[in-house]
Scaffold this motif. Structure first.
Motif, PDB file in Angstrom:
ATOM      1  N   LYS A 139       0.824  -1.216   0.000  1.00  0.00           N
ATOM      2  CA  LYS A 139       0.000   0.000   0.000  1.00  0.00           C
ATOM      3  C   LYS A 139       0.858   1.265   0.000  1.00  0.00           C
ATOM      4  N   THR A 140       1.802   1.324   0.950  1.00  0.00           N
ATOM      5  CA  THR A 140       2.630   2.528   1.053  1.00  0.00           C
ATOM      6  C   THR A 140       3.494   2.699  -0.198  1.00  0.00           C
ATOM      7  N   THR A 141       3.970   1.593  -0.719  1.00  0.00           N
ATOM      8  CA  THR A 141       4.785   1.658  -1.942  1.00  0.00           C
ATOM      9  C   THR A 141       3.980   2.288  -3.077  1.00  0.00           C
ATOM     10  N   PRO A 187       1.313  11.132   5.350  1.00  0.00           N
ATOM     11  CA  PRO A 187       2.119   9.910   5.347  1.00  0.00           C
ATOM     12  C   PRO A 187       1.737   8.990   6.515  1.00  0.00           C
ATOM     13  N   GLN A 188       2.117   7.719   6.383  1.00  0.00           N
ATOM     14  CA  GLN A 188       1.830   6.755   7.450  1.00  0.00           C
ATOM     15  C   GLN A 188       2.480   7.226   8.754  1.00  0.00           C
ATOM     16  N   GLN A 189       3.708   7.689   8.658  1.00  0.00           N
ATOM     17  CA  GLN A 189       4.335   8.323   9.820  1.00  0.00           C
ATOM     18  C   GLN A 189       4.623   9.769   9.464  1.00  0.00           C
ATOM     19  N   LEU A 216      -4.210   9.485   2.039  1.00  0.00           N
ATOM     20  CA  LEU A 216      -4.071   9.276   3.476  1.00  0.00           C
ATOM     21  C   LEU A 216      -3.594   7.850   3.711  1.00  0.00           C
ATOM     22  N   ASP A 217      -2.391   7.705   4.230  1.00  0.00           N
ATOM     23  CA  ASP A 217      -1.812   6.365   4.404  1.00  0.00           C
ATOM     24  C   ASP A 217      -2.036   5.910   5.844  1.00  0.00           C
ATOM     25  N   GLU A 218      -2.959   4.994   6.015  1.00  0.00           N
ATOM     26  CA  GLU A 218      -3.349   4.461   7.333  1.00  0.00           C
ATOM     27  C   GLU A 218      -3.630   5.577   8.341  1.00  0.00           C
ATOM     28  N   PRO A 219      -4.562   6.449   8.017  1.00  0.00           N
ATOM     29  CA  PRO A 219      -4.784   7.603   8.888  1.00  0.00           C
ATOM     30  C   PRO A 219      -5.422   7.254  10.225  1.00  0.00           C
TER      31      PRO A 219
HETATM   32 MG    MG Z   1       2.112   1.084   4.744  1.00  0.00          MG
END
Ligand code: MG
Ligand code: ATP
Length: 301
Positions: A39-41, A79-81, A155-158
């Protein structure tokens, strides 16, 4: 329209994402896949932080890499973080990011005020973020992603680390933002998107597995999801034969939700009839569990 054509990404010899093609128009897309699925990729390629090993991404027909700043102006990204300074207030933080993103100064004060109102942080606008809950921080994250009024919000894993109440609040906010833009929300928590996503994107074995509405995706399991009451001592045997999707105690029995693609158990003999198998409508969580089998999953009811 955002279009991904045959996108692959390798990290050295390791392939993280393979041959993914997608067309995205305004609306909310829930990207649902287990940890490590890519997902993040995929998101990092869409926001131009990573370059695809193969394939192209275009926005309204123009390759995003060639659009440069013009493309980045269209993007809001959580970002996720994401990093923030604990001693800053949301107002200070948003001003700081607005400067980094070259958001015009004119009207910025009002814009920040409106954004903090939108995410429900007006009362905390000038408080130091070190005192904020996880949900409040994530809402600051959304506000920063909206600073440039993006046409593509990613939104990455918000909702990671949010409690159910904060998640519900978050869902409503995100749903309202998807009316006139592309919103992509990645998660491995089904309930984050089940009720709000226009479409769900699922990735499996590094490839695109599904892209469809929740209703269409769930209808694929029509006639295959059942519930029955299994005596506790029989459960270990039951579990060996069927994919169990959920179980709860009920009057000395286990009420078990399970996957039975050919309905064989529902048609079985007397003893099993006592367990009263009942056909159920499939939900997205069933789809997730059936699709990803014993891959690592997080089920939050
Ligand atoms: Mg991820
Ligand atoms: N910079 C990197 N170098 C090498 N491998 C990587 C790198 N980034 C990610 N990977 C690998 O690529 C795969 C996909 O990772 P990715 O972070 O895209 O998954 P994800 O779906 O976002 O997972 P999560 O739900 O945990 O955030 C994983 O196997 C991961 O270990």
């Amino acid at each position: 329209m955002l279009q991904l054509s045959h996108i692959s990404k390798n990290y050295g010899k390791f392939c993280a994402v393979r041959d993914i093609s997608l067309e995205l128009e305004d609306g909310l897309y829930g990207m649902l896949a287990p940890n490590g699925a890519g997902k993040t990729t995929l998101i990092k390629m869409i926001v131009t932080l990573l370059y695809p090993t193969e394939g192209t991404i275009t926005y309204d027909g123009i390759e995003i890499q060639k659009m440069g700043e013009n493309y980045r102006d269209l993007i809001g990204y959580l970002p996720q973080q994401f990093g923030y300074y604990k001693n800053q207030s949301p107002v200070q933080y948003l001003n700081y990011l607005a400067a980094l993103k070259a958001v015009p100064k004119e009207g910025l004060k009002e814009k920040i005020k409106a954004l903090l109102e939108l995410v429900g942080l007006s009362e905390n606008a000038d408080k130091k973020m070190k005192k904020f809950s996880g949900g409040m921080i994530q809402r600051v994250g959304i506000a920063q992603a909206l600073l440039n009024d993006p046409k593509i919000l990613i939104l990455d894993e918000p909702t990671a680390g949010l409690d159910p109440k904060e998640r519900a609040r978050f869902r409503n906010l995100i749903s309202s933002l998807s009316r006139d833009r592309i919103v992509i929300l990645s998660t491995h928590i089904v309930s984050d998107i089940e009720s709000i996503a226009n479409q769900v994107i699922m990735i499996k074995d590094k490839k695109l597995y599904r892209k469809d509405t929740v209703a269409n995706i769930c209808s694929e399991l029509d006639g295959e999801i059942f519930e029955c009451a299994v005596p506790e001592k029989e459960f270990p045997l039951f579990e060996k034969q069927y994919l169990v999707l959920g179980a709860r105690q009920e009057h000395g029995y286990l009420k078990v939700r399970y996957y039975d693609p050919d309905g064989s158990f529902a048609r079985a003999g007397k003893l099993k009839e006592e367990w009263k198998p009942v056909l159920c409508a499939a939900n997205l969580e069933d789809v997730f569990l059936v699709s990803y089998g014993d891959e690592k999953t997080e089920v939050i009811l």
